[in-house]
Motif scaffolding. Structure first.
Motif, PDB file in Angstrom:
ATOM      1  N   GLY A 257       0.868  -1.176   0.000  1.00 44.38           N
ATOM      2  CA  GLY A 257       0.000   0.000   0.000  1.00 44.38           C
ATOM      3  C   GLY A 257       0.892   1.210   0.000  1.00 44.38           C
ATOM      4  O   GLY A 257       2.037   1.128   0.454  1.00 44.38           O
TER       5      GLY A 257
ATOM      6  N   SER B 108       2.833   4.576   0.923  1.00 47.62           N
ATOM      7  CA  SER B 108       3.292   5.104   2.210  1.00 47.62           C
ATOM      8  C   SER B 108       2.256   6.098   2.706  1.00 47.62           C
ATOM      9  O   SER B 108       1.703   6.859   1.918  1.00 47.62           O
ATOM     10  CB  SER B 108       4.608   5.856   2.045  1.00 47.62           C
TER      11      SER B 108
ATOM     12  N   SER C 198      13.155  -6.100   6.339  1.00 50.92           N
ATOM     13  CA  SER C 198      13.782  -5.927   5.022  1.00 50.92           C
ATOM     14  C   SER C 198      15.169  -5.319   5.129  1.00 50.92           C
ATOM     15  O   SER C 198      15.471  -4.612   6.091  1.00 50.92           O
ATOM     16  CB  SER C 198      12.940  -4.968   4.174  1.00 50.92           C
TER      17      SER C 198
ATOM     18  N   ARG D  25      15.541   6.497   9.651  1.00 45.45           N
ATOM     19  CA  ARG D  25      14.848   7.702  10.119  1.00 45.45           C
ATOM     20  C   ARG D  25      14.979   7.770  11.635  1.00 45.45           C
ATOM     21  O   ARG D  25      15.258   6.749  12.278  1.00 45.45           O
ATOM     22  CB  ARG D  25      13.353   7.633   9.792  1.00 45.45           C
TER      23      ARG D  25
ATOM     24  N   TYR E 248      14.457  -2.144   9.936  1.00 43.52           N
ATOM     25  CA  TYR E 248      15.149  -2.556   8.707  1.00 43.52           C
ATOM     26  C   TYR E 248      16.529  -3.073   9.070  1.00 43.52           C
ATOM     27  O   TYR E 248      17.034  -2.807  10.156  1.00 43.52           O
ATOM     28  CB  TYR E 248      15.347  -1.352   7.763  1.00 43.52           C
TER      29      TYR E 248
ATOM     30  N   GLU F 293      12.938 -11.234  -3.074  1.00 45.23           N
ATOM     31  CA  GLU F 293      12.559 -10.168  -4.002  1.00 45.23           C
ATOM     32  C   GLU F 293      13.360  -8.933  -3.618  1.00 45.23           C
ATOM     33  O   GLU F 293      13.771  -8.794  -2.462  1.00 45.23           O
ATOM     34  CB  GLU F 293      11.054  -9.875  -3.950  1.00 45.23           C
TER      35      GLU F 293
ATOM     36  N   VAL G 246      12.729   1.559  -4.678  1.00 47.31           N
ATOM     37  CA  VAL G 246      11.506   2.285  -4.316  1.00 47.31           C
ATOM     38  C   VAL G 246      11.898   3.693  -3.884  1.00 47.31           C
ATOM     39  O   VAL G 246      12.705   3.845  -2.967  1.00 47.31           O
ATOM     40  CB  VAL G 246      10.756   1.589  -3.140  1.00 47.31           C
TER      41      VAL G 246
ATOM     42  N   TYR H 161      15.412  -1.841  -1.665  1.00 46.93           N
ATOM     43  CA  TYR H 161      14.799  -2.594  -0.568  1.00 46.93           C
ATOM     44  C   TYR H 161      14.754  -4.055  -0.991  1.00 46.93           C
ATOM     45  O   TYR H 161      14.496  -4.354  -2.154  1.00 46.93           O
ATOM     46  CB  TYR H 161      13.354  -2.149  -0.322  1.00 46.93           C
ATOM     47  N   GLY H 162      14.947  -4.964  -0.055  1.00 46.47           N
ATOM     48  CA  GLY H 162      14.860  -6.374  -0.411  1.00 46.47           C
ATOM     49  C   GLY H 162      14.511  -7.264   0.770  1.00 46.47           C
ATOM     50  O   GLY H 162      14.791  -6.928   1.923  1.00 46.47           O
TER      51      GLY H 162
ATOM     52  N   ILE I 110       5.939  -4.787   1.676  1.00 46.52           N
ATOM     53  CA  ILE I 110       6.773  -4.495   0.507  1.00 46.52           C
ATOM     54  C   ILE I 110       5.953  -3.765  -0.562  1.00 46.52           C
ATOM     55  O   ILE I 110       4.728  -3.762  -0.510  1.00 46.52           O
ATOM     56  CB  ILE I 110       7.421  -5.769  -0.093  1.00 46.52           C
ATOM     57  N   ASP I 111       6.639  -3.179  -1.522  1.00 45.69           N
ATOM     58  CA  ASP I 111       5.924  -2.420  -2.544  1.00 45.69           C
ATOM     59  C   ASP I 111       5.367  -3.373  -3.610  1.00 45.69           C
ATOM     60  O   ASP I 111       5.606  -4.586  -3.555  1.00 45.69           O
ATOM     61  CB  ASP I 111       6.839  -1.345  -3.161  1.00 45.69           C
TER      62      ASP I 111
ATOM     63  N   GLY J 221       7.791  -5.614  -5.637  1.00 47.36           N
ATOM     64  CA  GLY J 221       8.237  -6.757  -4.845  1.00 47.36           C
ATOM     65  C   GLY J 221       7.135  -7.796  -4.699  1.00 47.36           C
ATOM     66  O   GLY J 221       7.383  -9.003  -4.775  1.00 47.36           O
TER      67      GLY J 221
ATOM     68  N   ARG K 151       3.210  13.290   8.817  1.00 45.37           N
ATOM     69  CA  ARG K 151       4.257  12.445   9.387  1.00 45.37           C
ATOM     70  C   ARG K 151       5.535  13.249   9.606  1.00 45.37           C
ATOM     71  O   ARG K 151       6.287  13.004  10.531  1.00 45.37           O
ATOM     72  CB  ARG K 151       4.510  11.278   8.416  1.00 45.37           C
TER      73      ARG K 151
ATOM     74  N   ARG L 299       6.688  10.412  -4.047  1.00 43.21           N
ATOM     75  CA  ARG L 299       5.843   9.344  -3.509  1.00 43.21           C
ATOM     76  C   ARG L 299       4.411   9.471  -4.022  1.00 43.21           C
ATOM     77  O   ARG L 299       3.792   8.486  -4.390  1.00 43.21           O
ATOM     78  CB  ARG L 299       5.879   9.327  -1.972  1.00 43.21           C
TER      79      ARG L 299
HETATM   80  P1  5GP Z   1       9.791   3.351   3.766  1.00 42.63           P
HETATM   81  O1  5GP Z   1      11.050   3.927   3.221  1.00 42.63           O
HETATM   82  O2  5GP Z   1       8.700   4.399   3.918  1.00 42.63           O
HETATM   83  O3  5GP Z   1      10.010   2.547   5.021  1.00 42.63           O
HETATM   84  O4  5GP Z   1       9.248   2.303   2.691  1.00 42.63           O
HETATM   85  C1  5GP Z   1       9.053   2.723   1.391  1.00 42.63           C
HETATM   86  C2  5GP Z   1       8.386   1.644   0.599  1.00 42.63           C
HETATM   87  O5  5GP Z   1       9.280   0.536   0.453  1.00 42.63           O
HETATM   88  C3  5GP Z   1       7.117   1.083   1.258  1.00 42.63           C
HETATM   89  O6  5GP Z   1       6.097   1.032   0.268  1.00 42.63           O
HETATM   90  C4  5GP Z   1       7.508  -0.295   1.675  1.00 42.63           C
HETATM   91  O7  5GP Z   1       6.409  -1.189   1.621  1.00 42.63           O
HETATM   92  C5  5GP Z   1       8.556  -0.660   0.645  1.00 42.63           C
HETATM   93  N1  5GP Z   1       9.450  -1.717   1.130  1.00 42.63           N
HETATM   94  C6  5GP Z   1       9.934  -1.902   2.372  1.00 42.63           C
HETATM   95  N2  5GP Z   1      10.688  -3.009   2.430  1.00 42.63           N
HETATM   96  C7  5GP Z   1      10.659  -3.556   1.187  1.00 42.63           C
HETATM   97  C8  5GP Z   1      11.243  -4.734   0.617  1.00 42.63           C
HETATM   98  O8  5GP Z   1      11.919  -5.528   1.255  1.00 42.63           O
HETATM   99  N3  5GP Z   1      10.993  -4.945  -0.700  1.00 42.63           N
HETATM  100  C9  5GP Z   1      10.230  -4.104  -1.457  1.00 42.63           C
HETATM  101  N4  5GP Z   1      10.034  -4.438  -2.732  1.00 42.63           N
HETATM  102  N5  5GP Z   1       9.672  -3.005  -0.953  1.00 42.63           N
HETATM  103  C10 5GP Z   1       9.885  -2.716   0.348  1.00 42.63           C
END
Ligand code: 5GP
Length: 213
Positions: free
Chosen positions: A21, A23, A46, A53, A62, A81, A85, A90-91, A111-112, A115, A146, A157
């Protein structure tokens, strides 16, 4: 709705929940609550190249790493995956996910959509849940409120939100995050229902069959 799960036993096989979904849809808060309430449910931490942050903890929110470390995992085929993003990588590391599932512990991936599509290909039994905002305007307001993102990041975003919304058809469930308590209940209902499926509860069924025979 109050779910009493106190007598819940561990499923024979964990479920993989893939939650996506935009952010600002309140994903993190919702997932944290669900993880507190639903037994045998774990969060997949991930790897990311994004800087931490304020308030984020290494290994909890993370696994923060630089581009070289991340690329090493890519080259070694460690990721279930991975995706780029909003300018960062991210993985999801495969080993801890598979290990948890084999032990009957379910795993939530936040995950996005890119992914989520990759996971669907390699683990098609994964259950996709799309967290939708009430409206685009509400989403933008939440992101600004936020206060953790610079203005150009917010613009980036928001530009990618439409793609996320277009991809919602790839998921099994959609939960609208309008009133927070309502979204909590809906999300937990999805987790609980999926974990009651017969193929994850074979030992319960087999135990009863023996009694009858
Ligand atoms: P944020 O930087 O706000 O924590 O995350 C940004 C976006 O990265 C969010 O949509 C989140 O779901 C996505 N994200 C976080 N971890 C992973 C990951 O391991 N793989 C992928 N593909 N997206 C991720």
């Amino acid at each position: 709705m109050s779910l009493n799960l106190s007598s819940w036993t561990r499923p024979d096989q964990g479920a993989l929940f893939v939650v996506s979904g935009a952010s600002g849809t309140g994903k993190t808060t919702l997932l944290r609550e669900a993880l507190r309430h639903v037994p045998y449910l774990s969060f997949s931490v991930s790897a990311t190249t994004r800087p931490a942050r304020v308030g984020e903890t290494e290994g909890v929110d993370y696994r923060f790493m630089d581009h070289t470390q991340f690329q090493k995992h890519v080259d070694a085929g460690d990721f279930l995956e991975y995706a780029q993003v909003y300018g960062n990588r991210y993985g999801t590391l495969r080993a801890p996910v598979l290990q948890a599932l084999a032990q009957g512990v379910s795993v939530v991936l936040d995950i996005d959509i890119q992914g989520a599509r990759q996971v669907r290909k390699s683990l098609p039994d994964g259950i996709g849940i799309f967290l939708a905002p009430t409206s685009i305007e509400v989403l933008e307001q939440r992101l600004r409120a936020r206060g953790t993102e610079a203005e150009d990041t917010i613009t980036l975003r928001m530009a990618q939100v439409q793609e996320q919304l277009n991809g919602s058809g790839d998921f099994e469930y959609v939960v609208v995050n309008d009133v927070l308590s309502c979204a909590h209940d809906c999300l937990q209902a999805v987790f609980v229902a999926e974990l009651q499926r017969v193929h994850r509860r074979q030992s319960v069924v087999q135990g009863l069959t023996r009694l009858d025979g």
